[in-house]
Design a protein around this motif. Structure first.
Motif, mmCIF file in Angstrom:
data_model
loop_
_atom_site.group_PDB
_atom_site.id
_atom_site.type_symbol
_atom_site.label_atom_id
_atom_site.label_comp_id
_atom_site.label_asym_id
_atom_site.label_seq_id
_atom_site.Cartn_x
_atom_site.Cartn_y
_atom_site.Cartn_z
ATOM 1 N N ILE A 1 45.779 104.287 12.385
ATOM 2 C CA ILE A 1 45.876 105.506 13.194
ATOM 3 C C ILE A 1 45.028 106.579 12.520
ATOM 4 O O ILE A 1 44.937 106.634 11.289
ATOM 5 N N THR A 2 44.349 107.411 13.308
ATOM 6 C CA THR A 2 43.438 108.400 12.717
ATOM 7 C C THR A 2 44.202 109.567 12.110
ATOM 8 O O THR A 2 45.290 109.944 12.550
ATOM 9 N N HIS A 3 43.592 110.137 11.073
ATOM 10 C CA HIS A 3 44.138 111.294 10.351
ATOM 11 C C HIS A 3 42.951 111.947 9.651
ATOM 12 O O HIS A 3 41.799 111.655 9.973
ATOM 13 N N SER A 4 43.202 112.798 8.673
ATOM 14 C CA SER A 4 42.113 113.482 7.962
ATOM 15 C C SER A 4 41.779 112.795 6.641
ATOM 16 O O SER A 4 41.145 113.403 5.776
ATOM 17 N N ILE A 5 42.188 111.549 6.503
ATOM 18 C CA ILE A 5 41.880 110.761 5.313
ATOM 19 C C ILE A 5 41.727 109.313 5.775
ATOM 20 O O ILE A 5 42.372 108.901 6.745
ATOM 21 N N PRO A 6 40.885 108.523 5.135
ATOM 22 C CA PRO A 6 40.721 107.137 5.589
ATOM 23 C C PRO A 6 42.003 106.315 5.452
ATOM 24 O O PRO A 6 42.834 106.548 4.573
ATOM 25 N N GLU A 7 42.118 105.343 6.340
ATOM 26 C CA GLU A 7 43.153 104.315 6.275
ATOM 27 C C GLU A 7 44.567 104.880 6.328
ATOM 28 O O GLU A 7 45.472 104.453 5.618
ATOM 29 N N SER A 8 44.757 105.871 7.177
ATOM 30 C CA SER A 8 46.114 106.338 7.447
ATOM 31 C C SER A 8 46.781 105.319 8.367
ATOM 32 O O SER A 8 46.128 104.704 9.212
ATOM 33 N N SER B 1 40.112 115.370 -0.265
ATOM 34 C CA SER B 1 40.478 114.092 0.351
ATOM 35 C C SER B 1 39.900 113.914 1.752
ATOM 36 O O SER B 1 40.012 112.833 2.330
ATOM 37 N N ASN B 2 39.281 114.968 2.310
ATOM 38 C CA ASN B 2 38.758 114.878 3.677
ATOM 39 C C ASN B 2 37.384 114.201 3.641
ATOM 40 O O ASN B 2 36.338 114.843 3.659
ATOM 41 N N ILE B 3 37.417 112.889 3.597
ATOM 42 C CA ILE B 3 36.193 112.096 3.440
ATOM 43 C C ILE B 3 35.272 112.253 4.651
ATOM 44 O O ILE B 3 34.040 112.262 4.502
ATOM 45 N N ALA B 4 35.851 112.420 5.826
ATOM 46 C CA ALA B 4 35.022 112.630 7.018
ATOM 47 C C ALA B 4 34.214 113.918 6.908
ATOM 48 O O ALA B 4 33.045 113.974 7.305
ATOM 49 N N ARG B 5 34.820 114.973 6.342
ATOM 50 C CA ARG B 5 34.117 116.240 6.178
ATOM 51 C C ARG B 5 32.994 116.100 5.154
ATOM 52 O O ARG B 5 31.904 116.639 5.323
ATOM 53 N N LEU B 6 33.271 115.372 4.083
ATOM 54 C CA LEU B 6 32.217 115.123 3.092
ATOM 55 C C LEU B 6 31.075 114.327 3.716
ATOM 56 O O LEU B 6 29.895 114.595 3.461
ATOM 57 N N SER B 7 31.450 113.357 4.555
ATOM 58 C CA SER B 7 30.446 112.559 5.257
ATOM 59 C C SER B 7 29.569 113.438 6.143
ATOM 60 O O SER B 7 28.341 113.269 6.202
ATOM 61 N N SER B 8 30.194 114.403 6.817
ATOM 62 C CA SER B 8 29.433 115.310 7.688
ATOM 63 C C SER B 8 28.451 116.149 6.897
ATOM 64 O O SER B 8 27.302 116.354 7.304
#
Length: 546
Positions: free
Chosen positions: A139-146, A234-241
């Motif tokens: 399930i999606t969240h603000s960290i991978p593999e939630s 921990s916000n890996i998606a934000r770092l990715s952006s």
């Protein structure tokens, strides 16, 4: 406490009526499992304390029957308690690859490094522990593999949501596994135990993809050479952006802060991030090339990179016309710290953008549209709102009832909830509470240590030393801290009052403390209503020779 046989119990020891410190128990016929083991950050209520963990006194009564720990995801309020509580348990800890690597990094070179039995789980693969079958769903969240968990036991299906949202275009990891959710619905979901944090948001929580697009526009159009971005490590998606934007615009990027670099390394080892060619170290930042500087400290933490840069305690400096983006939300309780650092940086001539100004952050928790979406898929017979303060939990229960969930109930930490009946209910109460991690010791929130710190913080402190030599008053030393602006005048007046009482033979070794405190109160009444901490020492040398 006598627990009934053939009854499925749920007990939250943390995370219900508060945000953070998630710790949940499920029990059936003396078989117990734990879901999550989190911490809270102490805030101003507990001076000198950084971390709060759940009081697990109740667990001592069932410790031998705890068979496994399941971690839903790698945020501190779900996994951070493991290093502090691990010694209680002799059982495996199940968690996804990202969470496992993060925990391994956290405990490296600590006493629990060799004591944890970590088992990596695979999505959709059942884990059978005693009478329990636990299945992890993505399930999606603000960290991978939630993960959202299905817990099957005694012909009951419980869904434990963990932290989640519905992001249809996640930048890291897979989309929410709706097929898994629909299959659970076909089985029949008896109880949904669900995240309440964002229940007051009437809309969707928003997509990381939209944040990426807007950050790209802001950074591309900015004329600043240094663009600071502070966000959750921990916000890996934000770092990715931010990496994506740096590559796309052919500008430099660097990370400042230990937790940021650790998160980057863990995400890289899991295949979520790659270090770009234009990555530089902080000592390579040039005024000639546009650079994204990602730094820790989005919650105003005094030891984090952003605070150090703001206070000129770092090799990287703010200058006029720099840009700072707070790509984060304000966690309740941190408003003053964040406001203070924003004011400090604003006075330096730096432009600041927050989530109130532009779309630079989205929540990792479900708004009402997402909650309704989950209800519609799972069709739970009952709902227990968790992961929220009282106002979130009451609002979530009311919202669920309006949307057709027949039996939402409101619970608190320590409630013993009977899940076996058609209408679930609170059967009893167990001990629950908080334990403060004070450096290397553990203390109660009601500890005298905390009371004294609060008193000193609010009222100041007075030190008094009475030196008696051969039955004569030799000297009086008075020192006060944090009490009065004109403290020298106060100390002088108190010294005279003590001398007068000694000459009147009112002070001796038997009653010196009582009389000294009375002197302090008399002098203080003239100038303040404060009640400071008073420390008195009485030294009597009867055989002193000069």
């Amino acid at each position: 406490m006598n627990l009934n046989e053939d009854v499925l119990y749920f007990i939250p020891l943390g995370g219900s009526n508060e945000i953070g410190m998630n710790f949940n128990l499920y029990g059936y016929n003396n078989h117990w499992i734990i879901i999550d083991m989190g911490i809270m950050f102490a805030g101003d209520d507990y001076p000198g304390v950084d971390i709060v963990i759940p009081d697990t006194q109740f667990i001592e009564t069932i410790i031998e029957n705890i068979q496994a720990i399941f971690i839903t995801h790698a945020h501190e309020d779900h996994i951070g308690g493991v290093p502090y509580l691990f010694e209680k348990f002799n059982c495996p800890i199940y968690l996804t690859n990202f969470a496992k690597k993060l925990l391994e990094t956290k405990v490296k070179n600590t006493v629990c490094n060799d004591s944890l039995f970590l088992k990596k789980v695979e999505y959709l693969k059942p884990v059978k522990i005693g009478p329990f079958e636990v299945i992890y769903g993505n399930i999606t969240h603000s960290i991978p593999e939630s993960s959202i968990l299905s817990i099957s036991v005694a012909n009951k299906v419980i869904v434990h949501s963990g932290d989640w949202k519905i992001d249809k275009k996640p930048l890291i990891g897979k989309k929410t596994d709706t097929k898994f959710l629909r299959n659970l619905s076909k089985k029949g979901v008896d109880v949904l135990i669900c995240d309440s944090t964002n229940v007051f948001n009437r809309n969707l929580s928003g997509s990381e993809n939209d944040v990426r697009k807007n950050l790209f526009k802001i950074i591309k159009s900015s004329t600043s050479k240094k663009i600071f971005v502070t966000t959750f490590a921990s916000n890996i998606a934000r770092l990715s952006s931010l990496i994506f934007i740096a590559v796309k615009l052919d500008i430099n990027i660097c990370f400042i802060g230990g937790s940021l670099n650790r998160s980057f390394d863990i995400a890289s080892s899991c295949g979520y991030l790659e270090k770009p060619k234009n990555y530089i170290n902080s000592n390579e930042i040039s005024s000639n090339k546009k650079t994204i500087i990602v730094c820790t400290g989005c919650q105003g933490e005094p030891r984090a990179a952003l605070s150090r840069i703001a206070h000129d305690d770092h090799q990287v400096k703010f200058i006029r016309d720099d840009l700072l983006i707070f790509s984060s939300k304000i966690i309740p309780g941190n408003e003053k710290k964040i406001g203070s650092i924003i004011n400090k940086i604003t006075r330096l001539g730096v432009e600041i953008i927050t989530e109130k100004d532009q779309l630079v952050h989205v929540s990792g928790h479900p708004g009402r549209e997402e909650l309704e979406y989950l209800y519609d898929i799972l069709k739970p017979k009952s709902l227990i709102p968790v992961h929220g303060e009282a106002r979130h939990i009451f609002e979530h229960a009311n919202f669920a009832k309006i949307k057709g969930v027949k039996n939402p109930i409101i619970i608190n930490n320590g409630d013993l909830v009977n899940l076996s009946k058609e209408h679930i209910y609170v059967e009893d109460k167990v001990h629950s509470g908080k334990i403060l991690i004070d450096s290397n010791t553990r203390i109660s929130p009601d500890s005298e240590v905390i009371k004294q710190r609060i008193r000193i913080k609010e009222n100041g402190i007075i030190f008094i030393l009475l030196i008696i030599i051969n039955n004569k008053l030799f000297n009086i030393y008075v020192s006060s801290i944090g009490l009065l602006e004109n403290y020298l005048e106060f100390e002088d007046e108190l010294t005279k009052e003590l001398e007068k009482n000694y000459k009147m033979k009112l002070i001796d070794k038997n009653n010196y403390e009582l009389i000294t405190r009375q002197c302090v109160n008399r002098v203080l009444k003239k100038s303040t209503k404060k009640r400071p901490k008073v420390i008195i020492k009485y030294v009597n040398e009867s055989n002193y020779k000069d």
